[in-house]
Each structure stands twice: as structure tokens, then as C-alpha cells.
Scaffold this motif. Structure first.
Motif, PDB file in Angstrom:
ATOM      1  N   GLY A  74       0.816  -1.218   0.000  1.00  0.00           N
ATOM      2  CA  GLY A  74       0.000   0.000   0.000  1.00  0.00           C
ATOM      3  C   GLY A  74       0.844   1.259   0.000  1.00  0.00           C
ATOM      4  O   GLY A  74       0.573   2.211  -0.744  1.00  0.00           O
ATOM      5  N   PHE A  75       1.897   1.272   0.855  1.00  0.00           N
ATOM      6  CA  PHE A  75       2.772   2.441   0.920  1.00  0.00           C
ATOM      7  C   PHE A  75       3.472   2.680  -0.412  1.00  0.00           C
ATOM      8  O   PHE A  75       3.619   3.832  -0.859  1.00  0.00           O
ATOM      9  N   ALA A  76       3.934   1.600  -1.054  1.00  0.00           N
ATOM     10  CA  ALA A  76       4.664   1.741  -2.316  1.00  0.00           C
ATOM     11  C   ALA A  76       3.775   2.359  -3.386  1.00  0.00           C
ATOM     12  O   ALA A  76       4.193   3.274  -4.114  1.00  0.00           O
ATOM     13  N   ARG A  77       2.542   1.864  -3.496  1.00  0.00           N
ATOM     14  CA  ARG A  77       1.634   2.385  -4.513  1.00  0.00           C
ATOM     15  C   ARG A  77       1.272   3.837  -4.244  1.00  0.00           C
ATOM     16  O   ARG A  77       1.338   4.694  -5.137  1.00  0.00           O
ATOM     17  N   ALA A  78       0.895   4.122  -3.003  1.00  0.00           N
ATOM     18  CA  ALA A  78       0.507   5.498  -2.658  1.00  0.00           C
ATOM     19  C   ALA A  78       1.685   6.451  -2.787  1.00  0.00           C
ATOM     20  O   ALA A  78       1.542   7.575  -3.301  1.00  0.00           O
ATOM     21  N   GLY A  79       2.861   6.013  -2.318  1.00  0.00           N
ATOM     22  CA  GLY A  79       4.041   6.880  -2.382  1.00  0.00           C
ATOM     23  C   GLY A  79       4.426   7.220  -3.797  1.00  0.00           C
ATOM     24  O   GLY A  79       4.794   8.365  -4.107  1.00  0.00           O
ATOM     25  N   GLU A  80       4.346   6.226  -4.686  1.00  0.00           N
ATOM     26  CA  GLU A  80       4.698   6.469  -6.087  1.00  0.00           C
ATOM     27  C   GLU A  80       3.768   7.506  -6.713  1.00  0.00           C
ATOM     28  O   GLU A  80       4.223   8.441  -7.394  1.00  0.00           O
ATOM     29  N   ASN A 135      12.351   6.302  -7.068  1.00  0.00           N
ATOM     30  CA  ASN A 135      13.456   5.389  -6.781  1.00  0.00           C
ATOM     31  C   ASN A 135      14.564   6.071  -6.000  1.00  0.00           C
ATOM     32  O   ASN A 135      15.193   5.465  -5.129  1.00  0.00           O
ATOM     33  N   LEU A 136      14.807   7.330  -6.305  1.00  0.00           N
ATOM     34  CA  LEU A 136      15.847   8.074  -5.588  1.00  0.00           C
ATOM     35  C   LEU A 136      15.486   8.232  -4.120  1.00  0.00           C
ATOM     36  O   LEU A 136      16.308   7.971  -3.225  1.00  0.00           O
ATOM     37  N   VAL A 137      14.248   8.662  -3.847  1.00  0.00           N
ATOM     38  CA  VAL A 137      13.814   8.836  -2.453  1.00  0.00           C
ATOM     39  C   VAL A 137      13.817   7.493  -1.728  1.00  0.00           C
ATOM     40  O   VAL A 137      14.287   7.386  -0.578  1.00  0.00           O
ATOM     41  N   SER A 138      13.331   6.444  -2.368  1.00  0.00           N
ATOM     42  CA  SER A 138      13.270   5.124  -1.748  1.00  0.00           C
ATOM     43  C   SER A 138      14.658   4.595  -1.429  1.00  0.00           C
ATOM     44  O   SER A 138      14.909   4.068  -0.331  1.00  0.00           O
ATOM     45  N   ALA A 139      15.593   4.716  -2.381  1.00  0.00           N
ATOM     46  CA  ALA A 139      16.942   4.198  -2.165  1.00  0.00           C
ATOM     47  C   ALA A 139      17.646   4.944  -1.034  1.00  0.00           C
ATOM     48  O   ALA A 139      18.315   4.326  -0.178  1.00  0.00           O
ATOM     49  N   ALA A 140      17.514   6.267  -1.001  1.00  0.00           N
ATOM     50  CA  ALA A 140      18.166   7.046   0.053  1.00  0.00           C
ATOM     51  C   ALA A 140      17.582   6.712   1.428  1.00  0.00           C
ATOM     52  O   ALA A 140      18.328   6.542   2.418  1.00  0.00           O
ATOM     53  N   SER A 153      20.608  -0.475  -2.266  1.00  0.00           N
ATOM     54  CA  SER A 153      20.402   0.982  -2.204  1.00  0.00           C
ATOM     55  C   SER A 153      21.537   1.714  -2.894  1.00  0.00           C
ATOM     56  O   SER A 153      21.317   2.655  -3.669  1.00  0.00           O
ATOM     57  N   PHE A 154      22.774   1.256  -2.600  1.00  0.00           N
ATOM     58  CA  PHE A 154      23.914   1.874  -3.262  1.00  0.00           C
ATOM     59  C   PHE A 154      23.854   1.634  -4.775  1.00  0.00           C
ATOM     60  O   PHE A 154      24.189   2.526  -5.569  1.00  0.00           O
ATOM     61  N   ALA A 155      23.448   0.414  -5.150  1.00  0.00           N
ATOM     62  CA  ALA A 155      23.349   0.118  -6.582  1.00  0.00           C
ATOM     63  C   ALA A 155      22.300   1.004  -7.247  1.00  0.00           C
ATOM     64  O   ALA A 155      22.526   1.548  -8.337  1.00  0.00           O
ATOM     65  N   ASP A 156      21.148   1.126  -6.576  1.00  0.00           N
ATOM     66  CA  ASP A 156      20.104   1.987  -7.136  1.00  0.00           C
ATOM     67  C   ASP A 156      20.590   3.422  -7.255  1.00  0.00           C
ATOM     68  O   ASP A 156      20.364   4.095  -8.273  1.00  0.00           O
TER      69      ASP A 156
END
Length: 574
Positions: free
Chosen positions: A83-89, A148-153, A300-303
Motif C-alpha cells: 500500500g505504501f509503495a503504490r501510494a508513495g509512487e 526510486n531516488l527517495v526510496s533508495a536514500a 540501495s547503493f546500486a540503485d
């Protein structure tokens, strides 16, 4: 010469967030919610490793209740993360698009109101690239990479917190092995990233500018047989752009070395973790947590490493866009004429007092010129090419600002008159009248107040142009074609005059309106000028003797100075 702000080829990329803050501020609530949901998504992802570690210890200890609780929590966590992933995106994409929209609209608004000197100083393709290309690149980054940037950081930060909580010793091992080598690779990338990506953007802008100029000058290039030479120039710039793109790609590929560092760090973690388990210093569950957390860490570093190129491209684009916004916002905002509540009169004398102007620091175009145009006067301005006539016309309309002296209307400096008021009082018809796709009526309505059909017809009648309009196929509904290609230069000039009269100005300035048109069309335009209302001040810049002969007063420019003027009507301080 007044200092003209210029765009930088490679704008400063430092403190971008601080410089972009004014454009982010209206969207801070939406951005805050989007980032908050994104952080919750990352926290749920990171929490998986401790729960699996808990399940591992429960299995080894034979604790079925503990295993059941761990499995139940994992199930709840998986649903929450979904749910968080869908809403956050969705939230982050919407917030980012709103910011990009703000930047796009601000760029268009700034360019629409930018000083003419600024627009003429820069190549059209360069301005187009920054106002459209850079914004499009930012929009693509928002849609494809921002989440992806916000998620990886966030995942990286939360993972470090988990690792500290479970074993600072294993974390220290990971950091000692992983961080220095990764920093070396990252620094190697960052050392050349700015010049590489900035050079790429600058080279692409040069290609776009040359291509735009090629389209504009295509007829001249073909008739003068200059196309082969121009093509060679375009090919050279294109080759340079390809080389710049390759340099940027080589720099971007450096970041892939981080994956080798990750593999080496994981091997070291398993060796040290296994040794500590044999010494009963750590539980197997802790090692499992670290292996999974390390996977999050590396991912995360890879992303982030995969996004470094995209981030750098976005940084460069944002820096170039902010440079454009800063340069086009450098002119002070016009204050209401005469102070708050003041009303500018409908008519008034137009005066130049000691005005000077220069396009370059090494030479003035106008020299301390003073000139008066009383209400309702008809004045012709003549002079050789390069004498300063067109420059004077743009100063009279407030399109240029004098480097010295002042231009006033009804006693008020043009710089103090609000833009809308100034454009309502003083209108310029340039030598090349611009048309938009549509009908003649559509083009005539492109004035303040959007006049309706009946007003357009009345104005056409008043100027004695009804028969001419009726002879056009379709009359007012005739299609003008792409850039007015269905009309002759003279016909476009006549429509420019009608459009100016529809604005009902106090002062009308015509810059070489009859220079390149046939005698019949010129005579028709000159007759229309005779039908202007008596209190409309008319300034006509022309070479055509018949046009000048209609003017009761004629002034001559020579080398940016007034010469041979009638006594008492004007004077030059130069």
C-alpha cells in the motif's frame, strides 16, 4: 552600456535546492506528504530483515510461538509495504509534476516578459532548449526516477540504523571494507561529472540553436549557395555533441565499479560473521539480519549508483533552467506610475531626454539624444542603415531601456509604467509582422481585450480597407498559413497596422513598415495611416519617399545623432 545578464554555458550547480526553494514552497505540503509515505514504504522494507532474523532464532530455539508471530508480522508488513509503495509512487509523481509545471510556466512567463536586449543577445535555440528541453528532462526524471531516488536514500538510512542496533562490530567491518572503496569510485565519478554532463548539455543546445537558425535562414542559404558551408558547420557541431555524449557516458560508467566492491564486502561479512558465531559472540539470526540488511545496503547503493547519471543530468538541467529564470528575472519589476492609485492619462507627449544606448561596451548606437513627440503629431524618422532608427523605435516603445537619459510618456518614465499600461499606450508595428496559424480574424484579435468580430469590421472600415479584405479569398476568414505564408509581406504589414489600431494606442510607432512591399500595397497602407484618429501620435521610420512625404515633420538620424532637425521641434545634446 547597462550590464546585460547573460546565460552561463555551465551554470553553477551548488546550492540548487536553496535556489529552487521559491518554486518548491507552494508545493511543500504535497511534497511533505509524498516523502512521508515514501519513508514509511522504505521503513517497511528494511523491517523485513529483523523479522526474518527473529524467525531464524525461533527455528533454532524450537520456539513455534515466536516463529508464528514473526510470520504474521511479515504478512502484515508485506501488505502495508504494498500500500505504501503504490501510494508513495503516485503522490511523489504528482507533487513532482506540480513542481515541474511551476518551473515550466515560470520559464514561459519570464521569457515572454524578458527585456528585448536579453532575447536578442542569445541564440533562439539556446533559449528554446532551456525553456523546453531542460523542463522536459526534469519531467522525465520526476516520472521515472524520483521515487526510486527517495526510496533508495531512505532505505540506506534505515538499514544503517538497523545494523547499528544489531552489531556495531559487523557494521564497522562493512563500513571499513565498503565505504572507502565506494567513496573512491564516487569521487572519481564526481570529479568529471559536472564538466562532462554540462558540456553535453551545452553541445546539444548548440546543435539545437544551429538547427533552428538553419530553418529560419533556409531560403537565404539556398539562394546564396551557402548551404554546403552551413551544413559543414552543423556537422562539426554535431560531431562535437556526439563526442561530448560519449565523454558523459564514460564518466557515468565509472559508477558501475561499485558492484565489484559490494561482492567483496559481502564475502568479508560472511567470513567475520561466521567466525563470531563459532565464538558465541553473535547469534545466527544476527548474521542473517546482517546478510539481508547488507543486501538492502548494496541494493540501495546500486540503485543510487544507477541513478547518479540521471541525477546529474537532472541537476545540470535544473541549474541551466534556474540560470535562465535568474537572468530573465534580473530586470526590476515596474512600479505603478506615479505611485499607488495613480492614473496615467489616456494621452500625453512622448519625450526622449539625453538618451544613450549601446549593444556592446565598445560603442554607442545613440548619443545623448533628446526629442519630443507632442500629442497627435505625425513624425517621420529617416537615416541610413545603421543610423539607430530601429534602436530608437524600441526605446520609444519601452522594449529597450536607455543606458542613460529617459523616455517619458505624459511626464512619466516608461520604466515606471506597468507593463500592461505601457503596451496599451504605445504600440510598435515592426518591419516583420508575426502571424500565428489561423484566420485573419484570429490574428487581428491578438490584442489586449480580444476585440470581437464587429469591432474588427468597424476598424477595417475606418481604415478604408474593406475592399482589400473582401478581395482576399475568404475575407476575414481567410487562412494566413504557416507563419503567414499565404500573405505577402505587404499584406502582413497592413494586418499589423490594423492589429495595432485595434489596440487603440496613444502612440503608434511603425518601423520600416513600407520598406519591402510593392507600391500599391504601400499606398494602401499609407492611406490607412491617414485615417488614424487625430490625437494618436504617429512615428514612422521609413526609407520610402512617398511615406515620408506624408509626414508634416521629418527628423534625420546620422551615426546615432539627430541632424538637420527643424528649429524648436527637437534638439540633440550630443
Amino acid at each position: 552600456m547597462a550590464e546585460q545578464p547573460l546565460l552561463q554555458d555551465e551554470p553553477d550547480e551548488r546550492a540548487l535546492l536553496r535556489r529552487a526553494a521559491p518554486y518548491l514552497r507552494p508545493h511543500r505540503s504535497r511534497l511533505g506528504v509524498a516523502v512521508g509515505v515514501g519513508l514509511a514504504d522504505s521503513a517497511a522494507l528494511v523491517a523485513v530483515a529483523p523479522l526474518i532474523g527473529m524467525a531464524t532464532n525461533a527455528v533454532l530455539d524450537g520456539d513455534r510461538g515466536g516463529l508464528g508471530r514473526a510470520v504474521a508480522l511479515l504478512a502484515v508488513l508485506a501488505l502495508a509495504q504494498l500500500g505504501f509503495a503504490r501510494a508513495g509512487e503516485l503522490l511523489l509523481a504528482r507533487a513532482g509534476e506540480q513542481v515541474v509545471r511551476t518551473l515550466r510556466e515560470q520559464a514561459v512567463e519570464n521569457l515572454a516578459t524578458a527585456p528585448l536586449r536579453f532575447l536578442e543577445t542569445h541564440r533562439t535555440g539556446e533559449l528554446l532548449r532551456r525553456a523546453t528541453g531542460e523542463v522536459a528532462a526534469l519531467a522525465a526524471f520526476v516520472r521515472l526516477h524520483l521515487r526510486n531516488l527517495v526510496s533508495a536514500a531512505a532505505t540506506l538510512a534505515f538499514t544503517l540504523v538497523v545494523m547499528v542496533a544489531y552489531s556495531w562490530l559487523l557494521l564497522l567491518v562493512q563500513l571499513v571494507v565498503f565505504v572507502p572503496l565506494t567513496l573512491l569510485v564516487t569521487r572519481w565519478f564526481q570529479r568529471d561529472a559536472g564538466p562532462a554532463f554540462g558540456g553535453k548539455a551545452n553541445a546539444e543546445a548548440a546543435v539545437a540553436a544551429t538547427f533552428t537558425e538553419t530553418l529560419t535562414a533556409r531560403e537565404a542559404l539556398q539562394t546564396s549557395r551557402g548551404l554546403p558551408g552551413w551544413t559543414r558547420r552543423f556537422d562539426a557541431e554535431n560531431r562535437f555533441a556526439v563526442g561530448a555524449a560519449r565523454r558523459a557516458l564514460r564518466v557515468e560508467n565509472r559508477i558501475d565499479l561499485v558492484s565489484l566492491v559490494e561482492g567483496f564486502a559481502l564475502v568479508v561479512l560472511l567470513l567475520v560473521g561466521g567466525w563470531l558465531v563459532t565464538r558465541d559472540s553473535l547469534s545466527v539470526g544476527t548474521v542473517v539480519v546482517f546478510v539481508l540488511a547488507s543486501r538492502n545496503l548494496f541494493d540501495s547503493f546500486a540503485d543510487l549508483s544507477q541513478l547518479v547519471g540521471e541525477v546529474q543530468t537532472a541537476r545540470t538541467g535544473l541549474a541551466r533552467l534556474l540560470d535562465l529564470l535568474a537572468a530573465t528575472d534580473a530586470e526590476p519589476v515596474r512600479a505603478p506610475a506615479g505611485g499607488p492609485g495613480a492614473v496615467l492619462p489616456a494621452n500625453g507627449d512622448l519625450r526622449c531626454t539625453g538618451i544613450e544606448y549601446a549593444y556592446r561596451a565598445d560603442g554607442r548606437v545613440l548619443h545623448a539624444m533628446s526629442l519630443e513627440f507632442p500629442v497627435g503629431s505625425r513624425t517621420g524618422v529617416v537615416g541610413e542603415t545603421g543610423s539607430g532608427k530601429t534602436t530608437l523605435s524600441k526605446l520609444l516603445c519601452g522594449l529597450y531601456r536607455p543606458d542613460a537619459g529617459a523616455v517619458t510618456f505624459a511626464g512619466t518614465d516608461l520604466r515606471e509604467i506597468p507593463e500592461d499600461e505601457l503596451r496599451r499606450r504605445i504600440v510598435l508595428v515592426p518591419q516583420e509582422v508575426r502571424m500565428v496559424s489561423g484566420t485573419i480574424a484570429d490574428n487581428l484579435a491578438l490584442v489586449q481585450g480580444a476585440p470581437d468580430r464587429s469591432r474588427i469590421e468597424r476598424t477595417v472600415d475606418r481604415l478604408g480597407l474593406r475592399e482589400w479584405i473582401a478581395d482576399l479569398p475568404g475575407g476575414l476568414d481567410a487562412e494566413v498559413g504557416l507563419r503567414g505564408g499565404n500573405l505577402s509581406a505587404g499584406e502582413r504589414q497592413i494586418l499589423g497596422l490594423v492589429r495595432a489600431v485595434l489596440a487603440d494606442p496613444a502612440v503608434l510607432v511603425l518601423d520600416e513598415a513600407t520598406a519591402d512591399i510593392d507600391p500599391v500595397t504601400a499606398a494602401r497602407l499609407e492611406h490607412a495611416l491617414d485615417e488614424l484618429r487625430a490625437d494618436c501620435t504617429l512615428v514612422v521610420i521609413a526609407h520610402r519617399p512617398a511615406t515620408i512625404a506624408r509626414m508634416p515633420r521629418v527628423v534625420r538620424l546620422d551615426g546615432g545623432r539627430l541632424v538637420g532637425e527643424p528649429a524648436g521641434s527637437l534638439h540633440s545634446a550630443g
